[in-house]
Design a protein around this motif. Structure first.
Motif, mmCIF file in Angstrom:
data_model
loop_
_atom_site.group_PDB
_atom_site.id
_atom_site.type_symbol
_atom_site.label_atom_id
_atom_site.label_comp_id
_atom_site.label_asym_id
_atom_site.label_seq_id
_atom_site.Cartn_x
_atom_site.Cartn_y
_atom_site.Cartn_z
ATOM 1 N N PHE A 77 0.841 -1.190 0.000
ATOM 2 C CA PHE A 77 0.000 0.000 0.000
ATOM 3 C C PHE A 77 0.877 1.241 0.000
ATOM 4 O O PHE A 77 1.705 1.432 0.902
ATOM 5 N N VAL A 78 0.700 2.101 -1.007
ATOM 6 C CA VAL A 78 1.535 3.284 -1.186
ATOM 7 C C VAL A 78 0.657 4.535 -1.265
ATOM 8 O O VAL A 78 -0.002 4.766 -2.287
ATOM 9 N N PRO A 79 0.576 5.341 -0.213
ATOM 10 C CA PRO A 79 -0.070 6.647 -0.355
ATOM 11 C C PRO A 79 0.691 7.481 -1.385
ATOM 12 O O PRO A 79 1.924 7.543 -1.352
ATOM 13 N N ALA A 80 -0.040 8.093 -2.305
ATOM 14 C CA ALA A 80 0.578 8.898 -3.357
ATOM 15 C C ALA A 80 -0.095 10.265 -3.357
ATOM 16 O O ALA A 80 -1.219 10.410 -3.838
ATOM 17 N N THR A 81 0.594 11.259 -2.826
ATOM 18 C CA THR A 81 -0.039 12.542 -2.548
ATOM 19 C C THR A 81 0.751 13.712 -3.117
ATOM 20 O O THR A 81 1.963 13.620 -3.331
ATOM 21 N N THR A 82 0.051 14.805 -3.340
ATOM 22 C CA THR A 82 0.704 16.068 -3.711
ATOM 23 C C THR A 82 1.172 16.811 -2.463
ATOM 24 O O THR A 82 1.920 17.786 -2.559
ATOM 25 N N ILE A 91 -0.535 12.810 8.959
ATOM 26 C CA ILE A 91 -1.591 11.814 8.778
ATOM 27 C C ILE A 91 -1.239 10.538 9.531
ATOM 28 O O ILE A 91 -0.118 10.048 9.458
ATOM 29 N N ARG A 92 -2.214 10.002 10.256
ATOM 30 C CA ARG A 92 -2.038 8.749 10.992
ATOM 31 C C ARG A 92 -3.139 7.778 10.556
ATOM 32 O O ARG A 92 -4.217 7.724 11.122
ATOM 33 N N LEU A 93 -2.851 7.020 9.516
ATOM 34 C CA LEU A 93 -3.828 6.055 9.023
ATOM 35 C C LEU A 93 -3.843 4.825 9.921
ATOM 36 O O LEU A 93 -2.811 4.451 10.479
ATOM 37 N N PRO A 94 -4.984 4.161 10.055
ATOM 38 C CA PRO A 94 -5.026 2.912 10.819
ATOM 39 C C PRO A 94 -4.116 1.866 10.171
ATOM 40 O O PRO A 94 -3.923 1.854 8.956
ATOM 41 N N GLY A 95 -3.563 0.994 10.995
ATOM 42 C CA GLY A 95 -2.683 -0.040 10.486
ATOM 43 C C GLY A 95 -1.227 0.375 10.563
ATOM 44 O O GLY A 95 -0.885 1.477 11.015
ATOM 45 N N PRO A 96 -0.331 -0.477 10.097
ATOM 46 C CA PRO A 96 1.097 -0.169 10.166
ATOM 47 C C PRO A 96 1.450 0.976 9.230
ATOM 48 O O PRO A 96 0.826 1.141 8.175
ATOM 49 N N PRO A 97 2.447 1.799 9.571
ATOM 50 C CA PRO A 97 2.875 2.870 8.666
ATOM 51 C C PRO A 97 3.329 2.282 7.336
ATOM 52 O O PRO A 97 4.070 1.285 7.316
ATOM 53 N N PRO A 98 2.908 2.840 6.206
ATOM 54 C CA PRO A 98 3.332 2.310 4.910
ATOM 55 C C PRO A 98 4.856 2.363 4.760
ATOM 56 O O PRO A 98 5.496 3.361 5.117
ATOM 57 N N ASP A 112 10.280 4.030 4.588
ATOM 58 C CA ASP A 112 10.192 4.032 6.049
ATOM 59 C C ASP A 112 10.276 5.457 6.599
ATOM 60 O O ASP A 112 10.943 5.725 7.592
ATOM 61 N N GLY A 113 9.610 6.365 5.906
ATOM 62 C CA GLY A 113 9.509 7.750 6.360
ATOM 63 C C GLY A 113 10.643 8.664 5.965
ATOM 64 O O GLY A 113 10.598 9.857 6.254
ATOM 65 N N VAL A 114 11.666 8.143 5.283
ATOM 66 C CA VAL A 114 12.842 8.937 4.915
ATOM 67 C C VAL A 114 12.902 9.088 3.392
ATOM 68 O O VAL A 114 12.721 8.109 2.656
#
Length: 279
Positions: A77-82, A91-98, A112-114
């Motif tokens: 699962f990959v959030p893809a945002t502008t 943003i804190r989505l339910p589930g493990p951090p993507p 991993d956030g970097v």
């Protein structure tokens, strides 16, 4: 966008699906974008997934909150945002951090956030070689915009620019003239809500998602989005979904492999998650 390989880099495993989804007005919704209809007593229960300046800002339904961890467990699962990296970090989505995310319309791949430095360098080389510099575009925007309807001028991650405007007062011909000027310099212009975006054409969500799909060995890509800046992502996916609201819906945008949903607002976010899991 199908890419042969292995899942998570493990030789011999069967490649799976990568799900790339826009966030704002696709999976998550501000209070003004919920598009709730019917009696208040029948409104869905909501979970806040973003707080800004100590105030709740973005929501998903509780049902969607239950589907998101399932999606993360069954796909990449990959959030893809502008959004910028800072804005995405709220943003804190339910589930493990993507493990992967795309920010700044493809300008950053987060691992991993970097931010991935190799991807940043590749993006910088493309922008330098294929389009006018950001400074030229921001100077033109400042000079061309009328203070009578211009509210704010912003740049994002030193990659693209946008204006916040009073849409009703902004002349349509001004936007058309800006788009023509930008096109000659390798930039695209779009109006989304109260924002006029000027984005370099090489800066796309689809390019960043393609890179992630290659890295993880995904055999197919599923995508969803509502805005004009999502069109390239939806076109590049193997299957995609477009909610019943947003700029793509307003312009009747479509493609053969893109399913047009009737649902609007937060209900569309919930339905998109169901479609991802069913696919």
């Amino acid at each position: 966008m199908s890419t042969p390989g292995t899942t998570s880099g493990v030789p011999g495993t069967t490649p799976g699906a990568l799900v790339a989804s826009d966030l704002d007005r696709t999976l998550i919704y501000s209070a003004g974008a919920l598009h709730l209809t019917g009696p208040d007593a029948l409104a869905p229960r909501l979970l806040c997934v973003e707080v800004y300046e100590s105030r709740p800002l973005s929501y998903v339904t509780e049902t969607a909150a239950g589907l998101l961890p399932r999606l993360a467990a069954e796909t990449v699962f990959v959030p893809a945002t502008t959004r910028t990296r800072e804005q995405y970090g709220r943003i804190r989505l339910p589930g493990p951090p993507p493990a992967y995310a795309v920010c700044a319309n493809g300008g950053h791949i987060l691992v991993d956030g970097v931010s991935d430095e190799d991807w940043r360098r590749r993006v910088a080389r493309r922008l330098a070689g294929e389009c006018a510099p950001l400074a030229e575009v921001t100077a033109h925007l400042s000079a061309a915009a009328d203070p009578a309807w211009l509210l704010k001028e912003r740049t994002a991650e030193d990659l693209f620019a946008y204006l916040v405007v009073e849409r009703a007062r902004m002349p349509e011909e001004w936007l058309e003239e800006l788009a023509e000027w930008a096109d000659a310099r390798g930039w695209s212009v779009s109006l989304q809500g109260r924002k006029v975006y000027a984005v370099p054409r090489p800066l796309t969500k689809s390019a960043a998602v393609r890179e992630i799909a290659h890295r993880v060995g995904a055999d197919r890509v599923l995508a969803a989005g509502d805005s004009l800046l999502d069109a390239d992502l939806l076109l590049a996916a193997d299957r995609a979904w477009r909610p019943g609201h947003g700029e793509l819906a307003e312009t009747a945008w479509s493609a053969p492999h893109v399913e047009l949903l009737a649902e609007k607002g937060v209900a569309a976010g919930e339905e998109i998650l169901r479609r991802f899991l069913a696919a």
